[in-house]
Design a protein around this motif. Structure first.
Motif, PDB file in Angstrom:
ATOM      1  N   HIS A 409       0.851  -1.197   0.000  1.00 18.90           N
ATOM      2  CA  HIS A 409       0.000   0.000   0.000  1.00 18.90           C
ATOM      3  C   HIS A 409       0.883   1.242   0.000  1.00 18.90           C
ATOM      4  N   PRO A 410       0.381   2.345  -0.541  1.00 17.97           N
ATOM      5  CA  PRO A 410       1.174   3.580  -0.494  1.00 17.97           C
ATOM      6  C   PRO A 410       1.354   4.071   0.940  1.00 17.97           C
ATOM      7  N   PHE A 411       2.455   4.754   1.148  1.00 20.77           N
ATOM      8  CA  PHE A 411       2.761   5.307   2.470  1.00 20.77           C
ATOM      9  C   PHE A 411       3.133   6.774   2.275  1.00 20.77           C
ATOM     10  N   GLY A 413       4.660  10.536   2.425  1.00 20.13           N
ATOM     11  CA  GLY A 413       5.972  11.110   2.733  1.00 20.13           C
ATOM     12  C   GLY A 413       6.111  11.542   4.194  1.00 20.13           C
ATOM     13  N   PRO A 414       5.120  12.252   4.740  1.00 23.46           N
ATOM     14  CA  PRO A 414       5.243  12.691   6.136  1.00 23.46           C
ATOM     15  C   PRO A 414       5.010  11.561   7.141  1.00 23.46           C
ATOM     16  N   GLY A 415       4.785  10.355   6.626  1.00 24.01           N
ATOM     17  CA  GLY A 415       4.763   9.155   7.446  1.00 24.01           C
ATOM     18  C   GLY A 415       3.808   9.193   8.617  1.00 24.01           C
ATOM     19  N   ALA A 417       3.803  10.866  11.137  1.00 27.34           N
ATOM     20  CA  ALA A 417       3.532  12.189  11.724  1.00 27.34           C
ATOM     21  C   ALA A 417       2.120  12.657  11.401  1.00 27.34           C
ATOM     22  N   ILE A 418       1.565  12.205  10.257  1.00 28.23           N
ATOM     23  CA  ILE A 418       0.186  12.613   9.955  1.00 28.23           C
ATOM     24  C   ILE A 418      -0.813  11.533  10.385  1.00 28.23           C
ATOM     25  N   ARG A 419      -0.309  10.536  11.109  1.00 26.86           N
ATOM     26  CA  ARG A 419      -1.221   9.532  11.673  1.00 26.86           C
ATOM     27  C   ARG A 419      -1.192   9.585  13.197  1.00 26.86           C
ATOM     28  N   SER A 453      -6.915  -0.918  -0.515  1.00 26.27           N
ATOM     29  CA  SER A 453      -5.964  -0.026  -1.186  1.00 26.27           C
ATOM     30  C   SER A 453      -4.970   0.560  -0.196  1.00 26.27           C
ATOM     31  N   GLN A 454      -5.439   0.862   0.988  1.00 22.37           N
ATOM     32  CA  GLN A 454      -4.550   1.453   1.979  1.00 22.37           C
ATOM     33  C   GLN A 454      -5.129   1.203   3.367  1.00 22.37           C
ATOM     34  N   ALA A 455      -4.322   0.589   4.215  1.00 19.29           N
ATOM     35  CA  ALA A 455      -4.776   0.334   5.582  1.00 19.29           C
ATOM     36  C   ALA A 455      -3.708   0.794   6.548  1.00 19.29           C
ATOM     37  N   THR A 529     -11.147  12.355   4.521  1.00 17.48           N
ATOM     38  CA  THR A 529     -10.038  12.001   3.644  1.00 17.48           C
ATOM     39  C   THR A 529      -9.533  10.642   4.106  1.00 17.48           C
ATOM     40  N   ILE A 530      -8.614  10.061   3.361  1.00 11.59           N
ATOM     41  CA  ILE A 530      -8.111   8.745   3.752  1.00 11.59           C
ATOM     42  C   ILE A 530      -7.261   8.877   5.013  1.00 11.59           C
ATOM     43  N   GLU A 531      -6.306   9.780   4.973  1.00 12.52           N
ATOM     44  CA  GLU A 531      -5.523  10.066   6.183  1.00 12.52           C
ATOM     45  C   GLU A 531      -6.397  10.892   7.126  1.00 12.52           C
TER      46      GLU A 531
HETATM   47  P1  XMP Z   1      -6.100  11.813   1.546  1.00 17.55           P
HETATM   48  O1  XMP Z   1      -5.817  11.775   3.013  1.00 17.55           O
HETATM   49  O2  XMP Z   1      -5.933  13.179   0.955  1.00 17.55           O
HETATM   50  O3  XMP Z   1      -4.984  10.907   0.886  1.00 17.55           O
HETATM   51  O4  XMP Z   1      -7.426  11.206   1.196  1.00 17.55           O
HETATM   52  C1  XMP Z   1      -4.934  10.479  -0.447  1.00 17.55           C
HETATM   53  C2  XMP Z   1      -3.642   9.725  -0.645  1.00 17.55           C
HETATM   54  O5  XMP Z   1      -2.539  10.623  -0.526  1.00 17.55           O
HETATM   55  C3  XMP Z   1      -1.670  10.208   0.501  1.00 17.55           C
HETATM   56  N1  XMP Z   1      -1.170  11.406   1.191  1.00 17.55           N
HETATM   57  C4  XMP Z   1       0.082  11.873   1.106  1.00 17.55           C
HETATM   58  N2  XMP Z   1       1.163  11.376   0.452  1.00 17.55           N
HETATM   59  N3  XMP Z   1       2.449  13.193   1.253  1.00 17.55           N
HETATM   60  C5  XMP Z   1       2.350  12.044   0.555  1.00 17.55           C
HETATM   61  O6  XMP Z   1       3.356  11.596  -0.004  1.00 17.55           O
HETATM   62  C6  XMP Z   1       1.415  13.746   1.926  1.00 17.55           C
HETATM   63  O7  XMP Z   1       1.543  14.802   2.562  1.00 17.55           O
HETATM   64  C7  XMP Z   1       0.175  13.039   1.845  1.00 17.55           C
HETATM   65  N4  XMP Z   1      -1.069  13.267   2.375  1.00 17.55           N
HETATM   66  C8  XMP Z   1      -1.860  12.251   1.949  1.00 17.55           C
HETATM   67  C9  XMP Z   1      -2.508   9.311   1.398  1.00 17.55           C
HETATM   68  O8  XMP Z   1      -1.697   8.401   2.122  1.00 17.55           O
HETATM   69  C10 XMP Z   1      -3.398   8.642   0.403  1.00 17.55           C
HETATM   70  O9  XMP Z   1      -2.736   7.565  -0.242  1.00 17.55           O
END
Ligand code: XMP
Length: 533
Positions: A409-411, A413-415, A417-419, A453-455, A529-531
């Motif tokens: 799954h994608p991760f 960049g701010p890792g 810290a935004i979780r 897709s992302q968990a 949003t997802i995050e």
């Molecule tokens: P949201 O939270 O906007 O996320 O629904 C959509 C996708 O984008 C990723 N995401 C980020 N990826 N830097 C990144 O590299 C960021 O600041 C960032 N914010 C959200 C999130 O993980 C999801 O896949």
């Protein structure tokens, strides 16, 4: 290969997709591309649809040379109208927009070449329409090859030249026989079906060697994700240890991430890699910061600082090595200076920058490492810029990147810290790492990983009362997030079975010190949003 000229339709990139699925390489360029400026000769040309009408002021115009190349041309929707316009046809706004499913009746002309576009598709072909204008007068030298009840000129072909125009959109999946039509067109073009990831590897390795030259080095940042890992391995295959990867441990990675990436890239795949542990710096700059955008900014800027500093160190080492080689009379062993920065840009990002945006097609630069390029005087190298995500995954498998990484799954960049809602500290990071690890482990064990897709787990900034043993606790709360999405623009939440949730909740509250509650996030995007940040 095939040239696709983009007139700005939302479906243009799907044309690329369909041709690639048929193992034919194709390249999409803005419709304003001059044929004389191409440094390759296409075997066929496809003109896409467009939000414009051909008679609009400022409507995009194709280089008329397209029709004189002697190679087959297929015009789709606006492409058909543009082709007709160039050959004395007439296009009118239709009184009724045709939108949605339709069936076209194939008209056999008896001319094998003209009939070839619908060969093998039967008499009635289900298609997807999306247009307002339509042809009202046939262009010179063309004949009808398919029609519908409401539009007599749904598909046309030229009597002498290999030119075809269709009003519908074979590139969308709503045209179930669309792929057959592309297959027929590619046959007409005489294209070889040799676009596969293994031919891509050879071709791209040759291209990288050509760009970088026999001397000169490349530096690249590795996140641990599939794109940067695949790009790194490809660079390594092309130029060996003249490529050096840097992974920055920012203190907000998943548990053991830096170690695992080091093992995979450096030990298993042989890529020259430095892991920089900058976690203290990142965490000290993040101290007390609550606001998500400030967290992002701090992490982005700190990353640039750390990467530049590491780059300077590597550059210095390279200079010393260079001098030593020259001194020892081994000039042929000198590897040169760092001249390039590797980036794992994928095709969807490139499409965004090359699609036709209006009468003055602007080609936007799309790199997000602009600062690095300028400060470090590096040129960008992007080996994945022609590929879609699933192609990168296939490439990764061929390059020997382990399956669990390729399908990851994608991760962000701010890792973490935004979780972590609220301030980020080492102990908060540790709590979230443990909870996330359990959650992902159980998702993999239950076989749900590839359906999601992302968990990830989220650490909430609240404390709640609990009871553990005979003791009252006042601990934190973990939220579980699992999103299903194709484009990350909209998403639904994954419906876990009850037993799965019981197990994960039990494990987290039992195994992670400091957590006494687990909640499930059942919000879709939008409005969430997802995050969480
Ligand atoms: P949201 O939270 O906007 O996320 O629904 C959509 C996708 O984008 C990723 N995401 C980020 N990826 N830097 C990144 O590299 C960021 O600041 C960032 N914010 C959200 C999130 O993980 C999801 O896949």
């Amino acid at each position: 290969s095939i040239l696709i000229l983009d007139f700005g339709s939302q479906y243009s990139h799907l044309i690329t997709r369909r041709c690639r699925e048929l193992n034919v390489y194709c390249e999409m360029l803005p419709c304003t591309q001059k044929i004389a400026d191409l440094d390759w000769t296409p075997k066929g040309i496809i003109l896409s649809g467009s939000p414009y009408s051909v008679y609009d002021e400022g409507a995009p115009r194709v280089d008329p040379a397209v029709f004189d190349q002697g190679v087959p041309v297929l015009g789709i929707c606006y492409g058909l109208q543009e082709m007709a316009w160039n050959h004395g046809g007439k296009v009118d706004p239709h009184d009724r927009r045709e939108y949605g499913h339709s069936t076209v009746s194939v008209v056999k002309t008896g001319n094998e070449r003209m009939d070839a576009l619908f060969a093998g598709q039967g008499d009635d072909v289900p298609v997807w329409m999306s247009h307002g204008d339509q042809l009202s007068k046939m262009p010179e030298g063309f004949e009808i090859i398919a029609k519908t009840a409401t539009s007599p000129y749904t598909a046309i072909a030229h009597r002498e030249k290999p030119m075809y125009g269709i009003q519908f959109h074979p590139e969308v999946t709503h045209s179930p026989k669309g792929k057959e039509l592309f297959d027929a067109f590619l046959k007409i073009c005489g294209c070889q079906r040799n676009w596969t990831m293994s031919t891509f590897i050879d071709k791209e390795i040759a291209r990288i060697r050509d760009i970088v030259g026999p001397k000169g080095r490349v530096i690249g940042a590795i996140s641990g994700g599939v794109d940067s890992s695949v790009a790194a391995k490809l660079m390594h295959e092309a130029i060996g240890d003249r490529f050096h990867a840097v992974m920055v441990d920012n203190g907000v990675l998943r548990e053991n991430e830096a170690k695992q990436v080091h093992k995979m890239l450096s030990e298993d795949l042989g890529v020259a890699l430095t892991v920089v542990d900058a976690s203290d710096l990142f965490l000290s700059r993040l101290e007390g910061v609550d606001d998500p955008e400030t967290k992002r900014k701090i992490i982005g800027n700190t990353f640039i600082n750390v990467f530049e500093e590491e780059g300077l160190k590597l550059e210095k080492e390279a200079e010393e090595e260079e001098a030593a080689a020259l001194k020892a009379g081994k000039a042929h062993e000198a590897k040169g200076k760092y001249e390039f920065l590797l980036q794992g840009t994928l095709y969807p990002d490139v499409i965004e920058s090359i699609s036709f945006k209006g009468p003055s097609a602007t080609i936007k630069t799309h790199h997000n490492v602009g600062g690095l390029l300028e400060d470090m005087k590096l040129k960008l190298i992007e080996p994945l810029r022609e590929l879609f995500k699933d192609e990168v995954r296939a490439l990764g498998r061929l390059l020997g990147i382990p399956a669990h990484l390729v399908g990851r799954h994608p991760f962000p960049g701010p890792g973490l810290a935004i979780r972590i809602l609220g301030p980020v500290t080492r102990s908060q990071v540790a709590i979230l790492q443990q909870a996330d690890k359990i959650y992902i482990e159980e998702i993999r064990a239950a076989g749900f990983y590839d359906d999601i897709s992302q968990a990830f787990a989220v650490l909430l900034p609240v404390r709640a009362v609990g009871v553990q043993g005979d003791k009252r606790t006042y601990d934190q709360v973990i939220a579980l997030r699992a999103a299903q999405t194709t484009d990350f623009m909209t998403a639904t939440w994954f419906p876990f079975p009850f037993e799965f949730l019981c197990k994960v909740s039990n494990r987290i509250t039992n195994e992670v010190q400091g957590v006494n509650r687990v909640v499930l996030d059942i919000s879709s995007k939008p409005p969430a949003t997802i995050e969480w940040l």
